[in-house]
Design an enzyme around this catalytic site. Structure first.
Site, PDB file in Angstrom:
ATOM      1  N   GLY A   1       0.782  -1.239   0.000  1.00 37.89           N
ATOM      2  CA  GLY A   1       0.000   0.000   0.000  1.00 37.89           C
ATOM      3  C   GLY A   1       0.809   1.282   0.000  1.00 37.89           C
ATOM      4  O   GLY A   1       0.293   2.334   0.367  1.00 37.89           O
ATOM      5  N   SER A   2       2.067   1.233  -0.480  1.00 37.50           N
ATOM      6  CA  SER A   2       2.841   2.485  -0.483  1.00 37.50           C
ATOM      7  C   SER A   2       2.312   3.454  -1.548  1.00 37.50           C
ATOM      8  O   SER A   2       2.329   4.675  -1.338  1.00 37.50           O
ATOM      9  CB  SER A   2       4.336   2.219  -0.684  1.00 37.50           C
ATOM     10  N   ASN A   3       1.838   2.936  -2.669  1.00 36.28           N
ATOM     11  CA  ASN A   3       1.233   3.838  -3.675  1.00 36.28           C
ATOM     12  C   ASN A   3      -0.061   4.451  -3.145  1.00 36.28           C
ATOM     13  O   ASN A   3      -0.343   5.626  -3.406  1.00 36.28           O
ATOM     14  CB  ASN A   3       0.986   3.096  -4.991  1.00 36.28           C
TER      15      ASN A   3
ATOM     16  N   LEU B   1      -8.737  -8.031 -13.887  1.00 37.71           N
ATOM     17  CA  LEU B   1     -10.154  -7.693 -13.698  1.00 37.71           C
ATOM     18  C   LEU B   1     -11.003  -8.410 -14.744  1.00 37.71           C
ATOM     19  O   LEU B   1     -10.589  -8.583 -15.885  1.00 37.71           O
ATOM     20  CB  LEU B   1     -10.362  -6.179 -13.833  1.00 37.71           C
TER      21      LEU B   1
ATOM     22  N   ASN C   1      -4.006   1.734 -13.829  1.00 36.88           N
ATOM     23  CA  ASN C   1      -3.081   0.835 -13.140  1.00 36.88           C
ATOM     24  C   ASN C   1      -1.682   1.423 -13.208  1.00 36.88           C
ATOM     25  O   ASN C   1      -1.357   2.163 -14.142  1.00 36.88           O
ATOM     26  CB  ASN C   1      -3.075  -0.536 -13.822  1.00 36.88           C
TER      27      ASN C   1
ATOM     28  N   HIS D   1       2.300   0.058 -13.260  1.00 38.51           N
ATOM     29  CA  HIS D   1       3.089  -1.165 -13.424  1.00 38.51           C
ATOM     30  C   HIS D   1       4.574  -0.807 -13.380  1.00 38.51           C
ATOM     31  O   HIS D   1       4.985   0.180 -14.000  1.00 38.51           O
ATOM     32  CB  HIS D   1       2.727  -1.836 -14.759  1.00 38.51           C
TER      33      HIS D   1
ATOM     34  N   ASP E   1      -7.448  -2.444 -19.624  1.00 42.12           N
ATOM     35  CA  ASP E   1      -8.376  -3.132 -20.527  1.00 42.12           C
ATOM     36  C   ASP E   1      -8.347  -4.623 -20.190  1.00 42.12           C
ATOM     37  O   ASP E   1      -7.840  -5.004 -19.138  1.00 42.12           O
ATOM     38  CB  ASP E   1      -8.073  -2.807 -22.002  1.00 42.12           C
ATOM     39  N   GLU E   2      -8.891  -5.445 -21.094  1.00 39.77           N
ATOM     40  CA  GLU E   2      -9.068  -6.846 -20.711  1.00 39.77           C
ATOM     41  C   GLU E   2      -7.789  -7.665 -20.776  1.00 39.77           C
ATOM     42  O   GLU E   2      -7.755  -8.798 -20.324  1.00 39.77           O
ATOM     43  CB  GLU E   2     -10.180  -7.469 -21.568  1.00 39.77           C
TER      44      GLU E   2
ATOM     45  N   ASP F   1      -1.747  -5.729 -18.301  1.00 40.40           N
ATOM     46  CA  ASP F   1      -0.767  -4.635 -18.430  1.00 40.40           C
ATOM     47  C   ASP F   1      -0.702  -4.113 -19.872  1.00 40.40           C
ATOM     48  O   ASP F   1       0.387  -3.953 -20.437  1.00 40.40           O
ATOM     49  CB  ASP F   1       0.624  -5.112 -17.963  1.00 40.40           C
TER      50      ASP F   1
HETATM   51  C1  GAR Z   1       4.245  -1.532  -7.072  1.00 41.67           C
HETATM   52  O1  GAR Z   1       5.598  -1.602  -7.458  1.00 41.67           O
HETATM   53  C2  GAR Z   1       3.344  -1.633  -8.294  1.00 41.67           C
HETATM   54  O2  GAR Z   1       3.846  -0.998  -9.430  1.00 41.67           O
HETATM   55  C3  GAR Z   1       3.305  -3.127  -8.487  1.00 41.67           C
HETATM   56  O3  GAR Z   1       3.191  -3.654  -7.188  1.00 41.67           O
HETATM   57  C4  GAR Z   1       3.831  -2.770  -6.275  1.00 41.67           C
HETATM   58  C5  GAR Z   1       2.860  -2.448  -5.184  1.00 41.67           C
HETATM   59  O4  GAR Z   1       3.476  -1.711  -4.161  1.00 41.67           O
HETATM   60  N1  GAR Z   1       2.204  -3.510  -9.337  1.00 41.67           N
HETATM   61  C6  GAR Z   1       2.267  -4.477 -10.235  1.00 41.67           C
HETATM   62  O5  GAR Z   1       3.256  -5.172 -10.395  1.00 41.67           O
HETATM   63  C7  GAR Z   1       1.007  -4.683 -11.047  1.00 41.67           C
HETATM   64  N2  GAR Z   1       1.266  -5.463 -12.210  1.00 41.67           N
HETATM   65  P1  GAR Z   1       2.602  -0.960  -3.076  1.00 41.67           P
HETATM   66  O6  GAR Z   1       1.595  -1.979  -2.540  1.00 41.67           O
HETATM   67  O7  GAR Z   1       3.598  -0.544  -2.024  1.00 41.67           O
HETATM   68  O8  GAR Z   1       1.923   0.210  -3.754  1.00 41.67           O
END
Ligand code: GAR
Length: 203
Positions: free
Chosen positions: A15-17, A96, A110, A112, A144-145, A148
């Site tokens: 959950g840092s983002n 999704l 999203n 990535h 989208d479907e 990434d």
């Molecule tokens: C992040 O690096 C994000 O880009 C990645 O998971 C991490 C989540 O970190 N997402 C993916 O790889 C999606 N394909 P967070 O939980 O600290 O935000």
């Protein structure tokens, strides 16, 4: 005043983002917005506790033997009940369903941790190291479907340095994610764009 944009943030882990988005709303980087709801597909996602500490409603919706479509229906219902206008995936590690995507047209983003279309899927940072690229980064895109794959909103590059391992590269990309995602969300919420083929263009 009631914020105009209501964000729903989907997480699976740390959950840092999510925290970066909450801070960006507080500091006005994402104007006129609120995080209305945080949903996780994992009960033990540490990000749920972060959300609750910020007094954001947060809830885990797990599979419990249900199909992906059934589980997604509950996600859709909760997000709609909360009046969510933009869904932001932030470390949400699950594809999704088409029904979910159609419920929020051009309103699911999203982030990535690679410069797409390079290195989609899991362990993007390790894939980049194995391939030997000298530059990697992160991508914000519409969902989208396909995995990434949707239309790109923003990308941020970082160098891959000699001696990098997965942890050091991931940390450098993550710092870039925390800058890029709020800016990209603000751009999408500001409007004045349309999608032409695979490109986001100004109206
Ligand atoms: C992040 O690096 C994000 O880009 C990645 O998971 C991490 C989540 O970190 N997402 C993916 O790889 C999606 N394909 P967070 O939980 O600290 O935000």
């Amino acid at each position: 005043m009631i914020p105009r944009h209501r964000l729903g943030v989907l997480i699976s882990g740390r959950g840092s983002n999510l925290l970066a988005l909450a801070e960006a709303i507080d500091t006005g980087v994402i104007p006129d917005a609120v995080i209305s709801l945080v949903l996780s597909n994992k009960e033990d996602a540490p990000g749920l506790a972060h959300a609750r500490a910020l007094e954001i409603p947060a809830l885990a919706i797990t599979a419990r033997g249900r199909s992906r479509a059934e589980q997604d229906r509950e996600f859709i219902q909760r997000l709609q009940e909360s009046g969510v206008t933009l869904v932001c995936l932030a470390g949400y590690m699950r594809l999704l369903s088409p029904e979910f995507i159609h419920a929020f047209p051009q309103a699911i983003l999203n982030i990535h941790p690679s410069l797409l279309p390079a290195f989609p899927g899991l362990d993007a940072q390790a894939q980049a190291l194995r391939y030997g690229v000298r530059t990697s980064g992160c991508t914000v895109h519409f969902v989208d479907e396909q995995l990434d794959h949707g239309v790109i909103v923003a990308q941020g590059a970082v160098p891959v340095l000699p001696g990098d391992d997965e942890a050091s590269l991931s940390a450098r990309i993550l710092a870039q994610e925390h800058r890029l995602y709020p800016q990209a969300i603000a751009e999408v919420l500001a409007g004045g764009w349309r999608i032409e083929g695979r490109r986001l263009v100004s109206r």
